[in-house]
Design a protein around this motif. Structure first.
Motif, short mmCIF file in Angstrom:
data_model
loop_
_atom_site.label_atom_id
_atom_site.label_comp_id
_atom_site.label_asym_id
_atom_site.label_seq_id
_atom_site.Cartn_x
_atom_site.Cartn_y
_atom_site.Cartn_z
N ALA A 1 -2.49 3.15 -20.83
CA ALA A 1 -3.63 4.04 -20.62
C ALA A 1 -4.18 3.87 -19.19
O ALA A 1 -4.69 4.81 -18.59
N VAL A 2 -4.03 2.65 -18.64
CA VAL A 2 -4.55 2.36 -17.29
C VAL A 2 -3.87 3.23 -16.23
O VAL A 2 -4.45 3.55 -15.19
N VAL A 3 -2.65 3.66 -16.51
CA VAL A 3 -1.92 4.53 -15.57
C VAL A 3 -2.64 5.89 -15.47
O VAL A 3 -2.59 6.57 -14.46
N SER B 1 -7.70 4.85 -17.39
CA SER B 1 -8.53 4.03 -18.30
C SER B 1 -8.68 2.62 -17.73
O SER B 1 -7.95 2.22 -16.83
N HIS B 2 -9.62 1.87 -18.33
CA HIS B 2 -9.78 0.47 -17.94
C HIS B 2 -8.71 -0.40 -18.58
O HIS B 2 -8.20 -0.06 -19.65
N TYR C 1 -4.39 -11.77 -6.56
CA TYR C 1 -5.66 -12.52 -6.63
C TYR C 1 -5.64 -13.65 -7.65
O TYR C 1 -6.46 -14.57 -7.56
N GLY C 2 -4.77 -13.53 -8.66
CA GLY C 2 -4.68 -14.59 -9.67
C GLY C 2 -5.97 -14.80 -10.45
O GLY C 2 -6.33 -15.93 -10.76
N LYS C 3 -6.67 -13.69 -10.76
CA LYS C 3 -7.97 -13.80 -11.46
C LYS C 3 -7.96 -12.95 -12.73
O LYS C 3 -7.23 -11.95 -12.81
N LEU C 4 -8.81 -13.34 -13.69
CA LEU C 4 -9.03 -12.51 -14.88
C LEU C 4 -9.86 -11.30 -14.46
O LEU C 4 -10.95 -11.45 -13.91
N LEU C 5 -9.33 -10.10 -14.69
CA LEU C 5 -9.96 -8.90 -14.12
C LEU C 5 -10.11 -7.76 -15.11
O LEU C 5 -9.25 -7.54 -15.97
N LEU C 6 -11.20 -7.00 -14.94
CA LEU C 6 -11.30 -5.66 -15.52
C LEU C 6 -10.91 -4.72 -14.39
O LEU C 6 -11.42 -4.84 -13.26
N TYR C 7 -10.00 -3.80 -14.67
CA TYR C 7 -9.40 -2.98 -13.60
C TYR C 7 -9.39 -1.52 -14.00
O TYR C 7 -9.19 -1.18 -15.17
N LYS C 8 -9.61 -0.66 -13.01
CA LYS C 8 -9.48 0.79 -13.22
C LYS C 8 -8.93 1.38 -11.93
O LYS C 8 -9.46 1.08 -10.85
N ARG C 9 -7.90 2.16 -12.04
CA ARG C 9 -7.30 2.69 -10.80
C ARG C 9 -8.23 3.71 -10.15
O ARG C 9 -9.10 4.29 -10.81
N ALA C 10 -8.03 3.96 -8.87
CA ALA C 10 -8.86 4.92 -8.14
C ALA C 10 -8.55 6.32 -8.64
O ALA C 10 -7.42 6.63 -9.01
N ALA C 11 -9.57 7.19 -8.64
CA ALA C 11 -9.37 8.57 -9.08
C ALA C 11 -8.50 9.32 -8.06
O ALA C 11 -7.67 10.15 -8.43
N LEU D 1 -11.88 0.83 -26.42
CA LEU D 1 -11.74 -0.51 -27.01
C LEU D 1 -11.57 -1.59 -25.95
O LEU D 1 -11.94 -2.75 -26.16
N THR D 2 -11.08 -1.21 -24.79
CA THR D 2 -10.99 -2.19 -23.69
C THR D 2 -12.40 -2.59 -23.24
O THR D 2 -12.68 -3.77 -23.03
N LEU D 3 -13.27 -1.60 -23.11
CA LEU D 3 -14.63 -1.92 -22.68
C LEU D 3 -15.36 -2.75 -23.74
O LEU D 3 -16.11 -3.67 -23.42
#
Ligand code: MEV
Length: 323
Positions: A29-31, A34-35, A164-174, A232-234
């Motif tokens: 879904a992130v593609v 989505s988050h 970055y090697g970090k736990l992240l919430l990510y959303k691609r740019a519009a 559900l990700t949020l």
């Protein structure tokens, strides 16, 4: 089952490596905007660069028996050369006489971000060797270009965690060219997971392409699924921050059901998910591209039991903590 051997690397040198990753919620879904939540795992790809007098760029991946001379002309590169070749073109290093040696400790095509980790490792090795002074955001942007070649329409999440090697919430740019949204998630307590590795290699480009074909045939139907995954990700972010693992497990199970609806699961993945749930995991789902690859199971009480059951069934298992 031909599951590759993996060895954990708890203390990886951030400057010389690319991190492997799991996606906890939101893949595919992130593609579509989505988050998604992703975390690094203690597996990484390392690379080194050395001057030679061979007159070209030589790439060696001894563990995989891969050895090739990079073709200077991009038109003559095969698919393997194309993705990493972009790095040399962009950094204007195609004319150099150099040997890149790659040490991948992320199993290949197992949904654990191996291709992005490799791109980041090679960029970092070149950055150090030629003292290019690249910033992390530049390394990430270049690795994203490699990922676009490897995955077709990559969201950018794999290269971001690899960098970055970090736990992240990510959303691609519009819009193409804009920066994606990424927020580091800080948790009061780490979350215990078991990664089950199916041993069935699967290329993310293939599963991403399959989802795209389905979406093109019926965008409204699939957009609905992506929106549910986004929601559900949020909720998952809240559950993680409140350390409400029952809720997080439910969300993972439902997310797996939706990924199954996208037809990116496989026989092996379903078996691993069932094993995890039967041995007490609160939630279990595929992670990454699917079609084989790996699963993640949330196991606060019974990590060892779940991992042992996976191994008894002939799979590989790894206990990790994220956060
Ligand atoms: C692969 O790790 C995650 C996918 O969502 C593809 C991507 O985001 O580029 C399947």
């Amino acid at each position: 089952r031909g599951v590759p051997e993996i060895t954990e690397q708890p203390a990886v040198d951030h400057r010389a490596c690319g991190h492997g990753k799991i996606i906890l919620l939101g893949e595919h879904a992130v593609v579509y905007g989505s988050h998604a939540i992703a975390a690094p795992v203690p597996l990484a790809v390392r690379a080194t660069a050395q001057d030679t007098n061979s007159g070209g760029v030589d790439m060696l991946i001894p563990r995989w028996g891969v050895e090739y001379r990079l073709h200077r002309d991009p038109a003559h590169r095969d698919s393997f050369q194309r993705s990493l070749g972009i790095i040399f073109d962009q950094l204007e290093l195609t004319e150099r006489s150099v040997r890149i040696e790659v040490f991948p400790n992320v199993p290949r095509a197992m949904g654990l971000g191996g291709s992005a980790a490799m791109a980041v490792a090679v960029i970092r090795a070149l950055d150090q060797h030629y003292q290019l002074g690249l910033r992390d955001d530049e390394i990430n942007a270049l690795a994203f270009r490699c990922e676009e070649v490897a995955h077709g329409s990559a969201s950018g999440i794999d290269n971001t965690v690899a960098t970055y090697g970090k736990l992240l919430l990510y959303k691609r740019a519009a819009q193409k060219g804009d920066a994606p949204m990424m927020r580091e998630l800080k948790l009061a307590k780490r979350i215990p997971l078991v990664i089950g590795i199916s041993g069935k290699e699967s290329l993310t480009a293939v599963t991403v392409g399959k989802v795209r074909n389905a979406w093109q045939r019926n965008p409204a139907l699939y957009d609905g699924i992506f929106q549910q995954i986004d929601g559900l990700t949020l909720q998952g972010v809240e559950a993680m921050q409140q350390y409400d693992l029952e809720r997080l497990g439910d969300l993972m199970n439902i997310c797996h059901g939706l990924l199954n609806a996208l037809r990116v699961s496989s026989w092996e993945v379903e078996e691993l998910v069932q094993i995890a749930r039967e041995h007490g995991a609160l939630g279990a789902k595929l992670t990454g591209g699917g079609g084989g690859g790996s699963i993640v199971a949330l196991c606060p009480q019974n990590k060892e039991k779940v991992a042992a059951a996976m191994r008894d069934a002939g799979y590989q298992a790894m206990e990790v903590e994220i956060g």
